[in-house]
Scaffold this active site. Structure first.
Site, short mmCIF file in Angstrom:
data_model
loop_
_atom_site.label_atom_id
_atom_site.label_comp_id
_atom_site.label_asym_id
_atom_site.label_seq_id
_atom_site.Cartn_x
_atom_site.Cartn_y
_atom_site.Cartn_z
CB CYS A 253 6.52 0.00 -4.19
SG CYS A 253 5.43 -0.47 -2.63
N GLY A 254 3.25 1.76 -4.93
CA GLY A 254 2.68 2.82 -4.48
C GLY A 254 2.82 3.44 -3.13
CG HIS A 255 3.12 0.84 0.99
ND1 HIS A 255 3.72 -0.14 0.04
CD2 HIS A 255 3.69 0.99 2.19
CE1 HIS A 255 4.57 -0.83 0.97
NE2 HIS A 255 4.88 -0.15 2.07
CG HIS B 73 1.43 -7.79 -5.82
ND1 HIS B 73 2.55 -7.59 -6.41
CD2 HIS B 73 1.80 -7.13 -4.78
CE1 HIS B 73 3.61 -7.21 -5.87
NE2 HIS B 73 3.14 -6.71 -4.96
CB CYS C 120 -2.19 -2.20 -2.50
SG CYS C 120 -0.93 -2.84 -3.45
N GLY C 121 -1.12 0.96 -3.41
CA GLY C 121 -1.12 1.81 -4.39
C GLY C 121 -1.23 1.29 -6.03
CB THR C 122 1.00 -1.07 -7.73
OG1 THR C 122 1.40 -2.01 -7.07
CG2 THR C 122 2.19 -0.06 -7.86
CG ASP D 99 -0.01 -3.28 1.10
OD1 ASP D 99 0.00 -2.54 2.02
OD2 ASP D 99 0.23 -2.82 -0.03
#
Length: 333
Positions: free
Chosen positions: A90-92, A223, A253-255, A249
């Site tokens: 999870c990026g964020h 997602h 969204c990082g990913t 989100d």
């Protein structure tokens, strides 16, 4: 009987929540974070449900737990928990976790300004900038990302034919670009995105097999990334990412940013060294970059990086009592 008491640090990354569970969490069995993720899901998933779902959380709630490192060279490990499950990456969530953990002394880096973290999807590197006791920004050097499938065709009720790509950036994303039956994010309300996304995700997941070449527990389209025209200065693209059952989100969204950079790279729209500024549904920005090439199974992929910021806004002690009929949470669908 009280089942657990959890000390939490609440923050948000560019608008999307990150609840770091800093106390009360269980030890996990396993040698890797992938194994520990499976152990948590099998034995302790009630903790995720209690802390992420209503009445203690909400549909967008996302969180994490920091564990000791699994690798000799790592500073720490992260388990991601949210309404959609325990994500491989999870990026964020990483940006919010690093910010909260550094500011509160939970992670003590071997090298100031840098971290190596074990996550279920693999190993990531972090660079962060700090001013006094505040973390100003975090850059994630994410896991290898790649375009898994192109031009997957599904028939969506109310919408008609939809053609999507599927890319991996730590999770698998169905990416919906503008086309005949979808003119772009700016033409769809958030309610419409929430209505269509579960249907699209289910259809795409059934139409194309997605299993990570290096870890079979990372599988399936989780997602949906709807694209649109950017509105913020410097942004190259805009998106709204759907996850869970009723979540969009609020961050870019990082990913998802990593997956989209992998898609653009595969289609010749980005090259190594290029920057990619991604805008969220509320206008916040992540700054991505294609760092290098890599190989993921039979696919040529990229090593992406993503930079963003987070703000801590409170400390929170939550207890879960089995006398509470909603001890393990609920979600209104």
């Amino acid at each position: 009987m009280r089942e657990g008491t959890f000390f939490c640090i609440d923050a948000h990354t560019c608008g999307n929540p990150v609840r770091l569970v800093a106390g009360g969490y269980p030890d996990l069995e396993g040698q890797t974070m992938s194994q520990k993720r499976q152990f948590f899901l099998n034995k302790y998933d009630w903790i995720r449900q209690a802390l992420m779902f209503e009445p203690r959380g909400h549909s967008m709630m996302s969180g994490s737990i920091v564990y000791p490192p699994c690798s000799e060279d790592a500073d720490a490990s992260i388990l991601f928990i949210e309404t959609s499950g325990c994500l491989p990456m999870c990026g964020h969530g990483t940006i919010g976790t690093v910010t909260s953990a550094i500011e509160n002394g939970i992670i003590k880096p071997k090298v100031p300004g840098q971290l190596i973290l074990d996550v279920p999807a693999g190993k990531i590197k972090i660079e962060y900038k700090q001013d006094g006791d505040k973390v100003e920004s975090v850059r994630i050097y994410n896991v290898a990302s790649y375009l898994a499938h192109t031009d997957v065709v599904v028939q969506v009720p109310e919408l008609g034919e939809l053609v999507v790509d599927i890319a991996y950036g730590g999770n698998y994303y169905a990416i919906v670009d503008p086309q005949k039956n979808y003119q772009g994010l700016e033409h769809f309300s958030p309610d419409k995105i929430l209505q269509l996304s579960p249907i699209v995700r289910q259809l795409v997941d059934a139409a194309a097999e997605c299993v990570h070449p290096d870890d079979a527990t990372v599988n399936g389209v989780s997602h949906v990334l709807w694209t649109g025209t950017p509105t913020q200065e410097g942004a190259r693209a805009k998106n709204a990412v759907f996850y869970g059952d009723r979540a969009i989100d609020r961050s870019p969204c990082g990913t998802g940013t990593s997956a989209r950079m992998a898609q653009w790279f595969a289609k010749g729209k980005l090259k190594v060294g290029d920057d990619f500024v991604h805008e969220s549904i509320i206008g916040s920005l992540f700054h991505g970059r294609v760092e290098s090439l890599t190989q993921v199974g039979s696919h040529i992929g990229i090593m992406p990086s993503v930079q963003g910021w987070a703000k801590v806004y409170g400390h929170n002690t939550i207890w879960v009592d089995d006398e509470d009929p909603y001890a393990h949470g609920f979600e209104v669908k």
